[in-house]
Structure formats: structure tokens, C-alpha cells
Design an enzyme around this catalytic site. Structure first.
Site, PDB file in Angstrom:
ATOM      1  CG  ASP A 100      23.588  -7.582 -76.739  1.00 19.16           C
ATOM      2  OD1 ASP A 100      23.135  -8.739 -76.677  1.00 19.16           O
ATOM      3  OD2 ASP A 100      22.881  -6.605 -77.040  1.00 19.16           O
ATOM      4  CG  ASN A 101      21.272  -5.750 -73.439  1.00 12.99           C
ATOM      5  OD1 ASN A 101      21.953  -4.897 -74.004  1.00 12.99           O
ATOM      6  ND2 ASN A 101      20.080  -6.106 -73.866  1.00 12.99           N
ATOM      7  CE  LYS A 105      19.765   3.120 -74.655  1.00 13.96           C
ATOM      8  NZ  LYS A 105      19.419   2.101 -73.663  1.00 13.96           N
ATOM      9  N   GLY A 125      25.207   0.946 -81.230  1.00 12.69           N
ATOM     10  CA  GLY A 125      24.497   1.436 -82.415  1.00 12.69           C
ATOM     11  C   GLY A 125      23.810   2.759 -82.145  1.00 12.69           C
TER      12      GLY A 125
HETATM   13  P1  AMP Z   1      19.341  -3.408 -77.156  1.00 12.24           P
HETATM   14  O1  AMP Z   1      18.054  -4.015 -77.538  1.00 12.24           O
HETATM   15  O2  AMP Z   1      19.217  -2.023 -76.619  1.00 12.24           O
HETATM   16  O3  AMP Z   1      20.178  -4.241 -76.283  1.00 12.24           O
HETATM   17  O4  AMP Z   1      20.161  -3.228 -78.532  1.00 12.24           O
HETATM   18  C1  AMP Z   1      20.665  -4.300 -79.259  1.00 12.24           C
HETATM   19  C2  AMP Z   1      21.546  -3.772 -80.367  1.00 12.24           C
HETATM   20  O5  AMP Z   1      20.791  -2.977 -81.264  1.00 12.24           O
HETATM   21  C3  AMP Z   1      22.701  -2.901 -79.890  1.00 12.24           C
HETATM   22  O6  AMP Z   1      23.786  -3.111 -80.741  1.00 12.24           O
HETATM   23  C4  AMP Z   1      22.144  -1.518 -80.074  1.00 12.24           C
HETATM   24  O7  AMP Z   1      23.154  -0.548 -80.221  1.00 12.24           O
HETATM   25  C5  AMP Z   1      21.339  -1.670 -81.346  1.00 12.24           C
HETATM   26  N1  AMP Z   1      20.248  -0.692 -81.419  1.00 12.24           N
HETATM   27  C6  AMP Z   1      19.105  -0.667 -80.717  1.00 12.24           C
HETATM   28  N2  AMP Z   1      18.347   0.393 -81.047  1.00 12.24           N
HETATM   29  C7  AMP Z   1      19.039   1.069 -81.979  1.00 12.24           C
HETATM   30  C8  AMP Z   1      18.808   2.268 -82.723  1.00 12.24           C
HETATM   31  N3  AMP Z   1      17.702   2.991 -82.562  1.00 12.24           N
HETATM   32  N4  AMP Z   1      19.754   2.645 -83.602  1.00 12.24           N
HETATM   33  C9  AMP Z   1      20.877   1.947 -83.786  1.00 12.24           C
HETATM   34  N5  AMP Z   1      21.157   0.819 -83.127  1.00 12.24           N
HETATM   35  C10 AMP Z   1      20.251   0.387 -82.235  1.00 12.24           C
HETATM   36 MG    MG Z   2      21.840  -3.310 -75.449  1.00 14.35          MG
END
Ligand code: AMP
Ligand code: MG
Length: 534
Positions: free
Chosen positions: A278-279, A124, A103
Site C-alpha cells: 500500500d506504500n 495528509k 485513513g
Molecule cells: P502507513 O503506515 O502510513 O502506510 O498507513 C497504513 C494504513 O493505516 C493506511 O491505510 C493509513 O491510512 C492508515 N493510518 C495510518 N495512520 C492513521 C491515522 N492516524 N488515522 C487513520 N488511519 C491511519
Molecule cells: Mg501508507
């Protein structure tokens, strides 16, 4: 000017989302969508990692050029690059969350270096993609500094990790509600270029499996093994009758790599903070540095993530079990195309065995044992009880323990306490309960060490080679962040330098970064409390 030529293996080998427009959607039958990075108005290079540049055969001159800044801020697409966002799903905090995807990350392509290694480059924080859901695809400077520094700190500790090439501020502002409490404010935006063999997650397989697309699942598995598990591919793939062995060997390797990764986190006191599937990297790398943290005082229940403050699902002590739970989700995703369930079961078993064998071996080395004996488990358990009996710093304790002379008699409590004092967060004076615990443990430790063939100097050397003097403490990174938001990057650069030699005794002569966490940082936002908001 260096000409950057990228390859597009992932894009060329796997099916694309046919829609080219950039709007939010469910993407089926594809592993990725084409997505271009957002152009930035006024990018500035704040830092880069010379080691990662070297890995990519980049000269310093190129890293300081306009062309580098244009490419790694997302303003220019390199030759051969076809930027894309990956489609993946995931289990978040124990529940299936459906499609997630890149995202706020855009993959530029892969770069083959002069040693023939292929490195995937990913920006990123470079804008929206079809997977951005309700968010903006951007990243703020504080989170980008955290990712940039910690990727490199991890690498220099020897922990498998994605790397960070560059940290660029975009010159634009991003609206963020740091603690989800209605206090949104504008923050400077930034883009980090991450570098890794691949950015494939457990969730890439989960989403395809969940949609029942067996053909695509097989294609993705085969692609992953061929490109990222080369020796397994070489051994089995060409012999079609060995398909079962190929898949089994691959899953076993994933389980083993995951065990090694989590054990490395545990021995250095790293808490990932958001171990959603997903992480989890399929190659066993530390990936997605969000609300992570490093233990100051040893506390198995500690979590840096405020979103997890109640449930503590991702606290320090639960990480090994959570990684196994995540592997079970991966196994569930894979079983429809696996020839037998046995390969999956035995892989999970391999995770358990690899983890516990390595954990005890590492704990042994941490206290100076060259090999672990059967009864050492009680010695380790005793040590962890001592560490919990009074708040004791996980990093300093082992460096100081190495200094306690054990060659002759058991050291006296008062002498040992004096040596260990910089690791205690409170006073242990007059604490009789603690006194008897520590004395008892030191006596057992002394007896055990006397059976080792090492002398004091050798024991100290062994311990100092596995127990870092420097870890990237949460409050230290926060100092770099606070300064950077005022335009001062000196601590950021100092840290980038010191994190390269975390085991060296000679670093940090002024003791700016290697003492215990100061009292003011205990509950300060950014130091011990972090959220997913970045
Ligand atoms: P994370 O918490 O980084 O593992 O993100 C979980 C999901 O939310 C993933 O699909 C990320 O790409 C999406 N995501 C987190 N922050 C953002 C953002 N600022 N814009 C778009 N997608 C985000
Ligand atoms: Mg992530």
C-alpha cells in the site's frame, strides 16, 4: 486573491462508494468514498515549498494569503473540488492485510497548470474517513515535518517522489504513543498538502482483485494508463486488437519505474522503512514518508523502523528484493484480467535486469567510472567490504574518495586514511586487517581509474555530481523538529533552503548539516529509532 479551480478526474471516471456518511466500513464496488477534511481551529502556515507552488502556478502572494491557509488546512473547499478518500488494500510485512485505504489523507482534486500538467492535491492529517479503522485520521507535527522536508529533499536529489506544497499546524493537539509503550502524550497536530501526478498504489489494484471484481479492475487499469501512462495509452489503446500489448507495455513500465526508484534510494542510502504494497506508487514515486531514514554508516541490515527491528524485512539491503516481492503481489492481482501470464513474468524479469544494470552503472559513477566493465563487479564488492570493515559513512565516503589524488602512484594507506577519516565512525589506527583491505582495494581502484580518460579534476567533478554533499540526515531533521515544537522554525527553513542544492560544494559553510552523525544521535529516538506512529 487567486481563484483555485480544481478538476475531479478520478472521481468523475471511477465508481464512488454510494454511502456519503463518514463512518468506518468495508467499501466494495468502488474506488473511493466522499470525505470532507476536518475543520481546524487555529491553523498557521509554517512553511511552503516555492518550487511546488511554482509548479501549480501559485504566486507568492497567494501562498501567504488567508485563502491559501484556509484551503490547505482543510477549512475551505476549492471550486470544482470533490474531496474523497481512496480505497486500497495491501500486504503489510508480508501478509495480506485486507482493506486499508486513505485513513488520514483526503484528496482535494486535480489542478491543471499552464503547461497542461495535472497535479493531484492531497491533505495528509485532515481527519477521519471511512478507512480510518481504529485511528483518528490526524498527523502530528514531527511526522509532518519529516514528510514535508524529505519529499523536497528527494526531489532535489532527482529521485521520483510525491512533493509537498505546504506544512500547516492545526492549533489542535493529537494524542500519540510514539513507541507503543503506554506513554501516550499530546502533540501538536499538522497537515501537509502532498502533490503528485497521482496517489495510486499497488494496493488500489490488489483490493479490487481480491474481491474478484474483474470489471472494476479493468476500469481502474484503463483509467491509470490513460491518465498516467499517456504515451503507452496513445500507442495501443485506440487499437482494440492491441489490448494485450497495452497491458503488457504498462506492467513493464511499472516494473521499470520501480527498479529505477529503488536503485535511486539505494545509491543515496535511503531506507523507506515500510515497503508494504500500500506504500508502493504505481508511477514509481517515493510515497508515504513514515519511519524512513538515511544511512549514516554503511550497513545493509540497518532499518530506522523500530517495528521492524526484529525481522528487518525492510532494512536497507533488502529493498531491491522487497520491491520485486511487491511487484509479484501486483502481478498476482492483475493476472485475472491479463491476456497472458508471460507479460507479467517478463515484466518481473525486466525489473531484475533494469535494477542490476542501473545499480552497477550508478556504483561506477559514484567512484568516477564513466562506463562499467565486466570485472568492475568485484571492484564494487571489494569496496562494500571495505565500507563494512569499519563503520564508514555512506555519503561522506564518496565525496572524500574523490579528493584522493590518483593520477600518479597508488596513494599510501596513511595518506588515504587521513583523507577518508571524516567518514569513519571509529578509529582505524592500528587496525591491520582494515589496512590490508583498504590498501588492496585502493590499488585495484587506482589501476582501474588509470584506464579512464579522465584527469583528477574531471573525476572529482563527475563524482561530486552524483554523490551528494548534503542528505537529510535523521538527526538533522530531529533538530528541526525539536526546535519547531518550541515555536522556532529557523532550522526547518535553513534545511528547506540547503536541500535544494545537495551536490554543491559551497553549501553549509559552517558545517552544521554535512558532517557525520554525532555520537549523541546514535540511539536517540527520532534520530535512529522511529515507529509507524504518526
Ligand atoms: P502507513 O503506515 O502510513 O502506510 O498507513 C497504513 C494504513 O493505516 C493506511 O491505510 C493509513 O491510512 C492508515 N493510518 C495510518 N495512520 C492513521 C491515522 N492516524 N488515522 C487513520 N488511519 C491511519
Ligand atoms: Mg501508507
Amino acid at each position: 486573491m487567486q481563484n483555485l479551480r480544481l478538476e475531479s478526474n478520478f472521481v468523475d471516471s471511477l465508481p464512488a462508494d454510494p454511502i456519503k456518511e463518514n463512518y468506518r466500513r468495508e467499501v466494495t464496488g468502488a474506488c473511493y468514498s466522499i470525505a470532507l477534511p476536518k475543520k481546524t481551529k487555529n491553523p498557521t502556515l509554517l512553511a511552503y515549498s516555492p518550487e511546488v507552488a511554482n509548479l501549480l502556478d501559485f504566486q507568492n502572494e497567494f501562498c501567504n494569503s488567508k485563502s491559501f491557509l484556509e484551503i490547505f488546512s482543510g477549512n475551505k473547499i476549492s471550486d470544482g473540488g470533490q474531496p474523497y478518500a481512496m480505497c486500497y488494500g495491501g500486504h503489510q510485512f508480508g501478509n495480506w492485510a485486507g482493506q486499508l485505504g486513505d485513513g488520514r489523507a483526503i484528496n482535494l482534486g486535480e489542478l491543471k497548470n499552464s503547461s497542461g500538467e495535472s497535479w493531484a492535491l492531497q491533505l495528509k492529517g485532515s481527519g477521519e474517513t471511512p478507512y480510518s479503522r481504529g485511528a483518528d485520521g490526524l498527523a502530528v507535527l514531527r511526522s509532518s515535518i519529516r514528510e514535508f522536508l524529505c519529499s523536497e529533499a528527494m526531489f532535489h536529489l532527482g529521485v521520483p517522489t510525491t512533493r509537498a506544497l505546504s506544512l500547516v499546524s492545526t492549533g489542535e493537539e493529537v494524542l500519540r504513543d510514539m513507541f507503543y509503550d503506554g506513554n501516550a502524550r499530546l502533540e501538536p497536530g499538522a497537515v501537509v498538502c502532498r502533490v503528485a501526478p497521482n496517489f495510486i498504489r499497488f494496493g488500489n489494484f490488489e483490493i479490487v482483485a481480491e474481491r474478484g471484481d474483474k470489471d472494476l479492475l479493468k476500469r481502474l487499469i484503463n483509467y491509470t494508463i490513460e491518465h498516467h501512462f499517456g504515451s503507452i495509452w496513445e500507442s495501443f489503446a485506440k487499437r482494440t486488437e492491441h489490448q494485450a500489448d497495452l497491458y503488457s507495455a504498462w506492467f513493464h513500465d511499472v516494473c521499470e519505474k520501480t527498479a529505477i526508484l529503488v536503485c535511486d534510494w539505494m545509491r543515496y542510502g535511503f531506507v523507506h522503512g515500510v515497503m508494504n504494497t500500500d506504500n508502493m506508487s504505481i508511477s514509481g514515486l517515493t510515497i508515504d514518508f513514515g519511519p524512513y531514514g538515511w544511512l549514516d554508516g554503511y550497513d545493509p541490515m540497518w532499518t530506522p523502523n523500530t517495528t521492524d527491528a526484529q525481522g528487518k524485512r525492510y532494512c536497507y539491503g533488502r529493498q531491491p528484493d522487497i520491491a520485486l516481492w511487491n511487484l509479484v503481489q501486483l502481478a498476482n492481482a492483475l493476472y485475472t484480467v491479463f491476456p497472458n501470464e508471460e507479460a507479467l513474468q517478463s515484466g518481473l524479469e525486466l525489473y531484475r535486469n533494469t535494477y542490476s544494470k542501473k545499480w552497477y552503472a550508478e556504483l561506477g559513477k559514484k567512484i568516477g567510472l564513466t562506463k562499467v566493465e565486466k570485472d568492475d563487479k568485484t571492484l564494487f564488492e571489494g569496496m562494500l567490504s571495505v565500507l563494512q570493515a569499519t563503520e564508514t559513512d555512506w555519503t561522506l565516503f564518496f565525496r572524500l574518495l574523490a579528493k584522493i589524488k590518483l593520477s600518479e602512484k597508488t596513494p599510501a594507506f596513511s595518506e588515504a586514511c587521513k583523507t577518508l577519516e571524516p567518514a569513519f565512525y571509529g578509529s582505524v589506527k592500528g587496525n591491520e586487517n582494515y589496512k590490508s583491505l583498504l590498501e588492496d582495494w585502493l590499488q585495484r581502484y587506482h589501476e582501474r581509474i588509470s584506464r579512464e580518460m579522465t584527469n583528477q579534476r574531471e573525476r572529482e567533478q563527475l563524482m561530486n555530481s552524483v554523490n551528494p554533499k548534503f542528505i537529510l540526515r535523521n538527526y538533522v531533521t530531529q533538530i528541526a523538529i525539536d526546535e519547531a515544537s518550541e515555536g522556532n522554525y529557523s532550522t526547518l527553513n535553513e534545511l528547506l533552503d540547503i536541500l535544494k542544492t545537495p551536490f554543491s560544494e559551497n553549501i553549509d559553510p559552517d558545517q552544521k548539516f554535512t558532517l557525520q552523525r554525532p555520537e549523541w544521535a546514535k540511539n536517540k529516538p527520532g534520530c535512529s529509532m522511529l515507529s509507524c506512529s504518526s
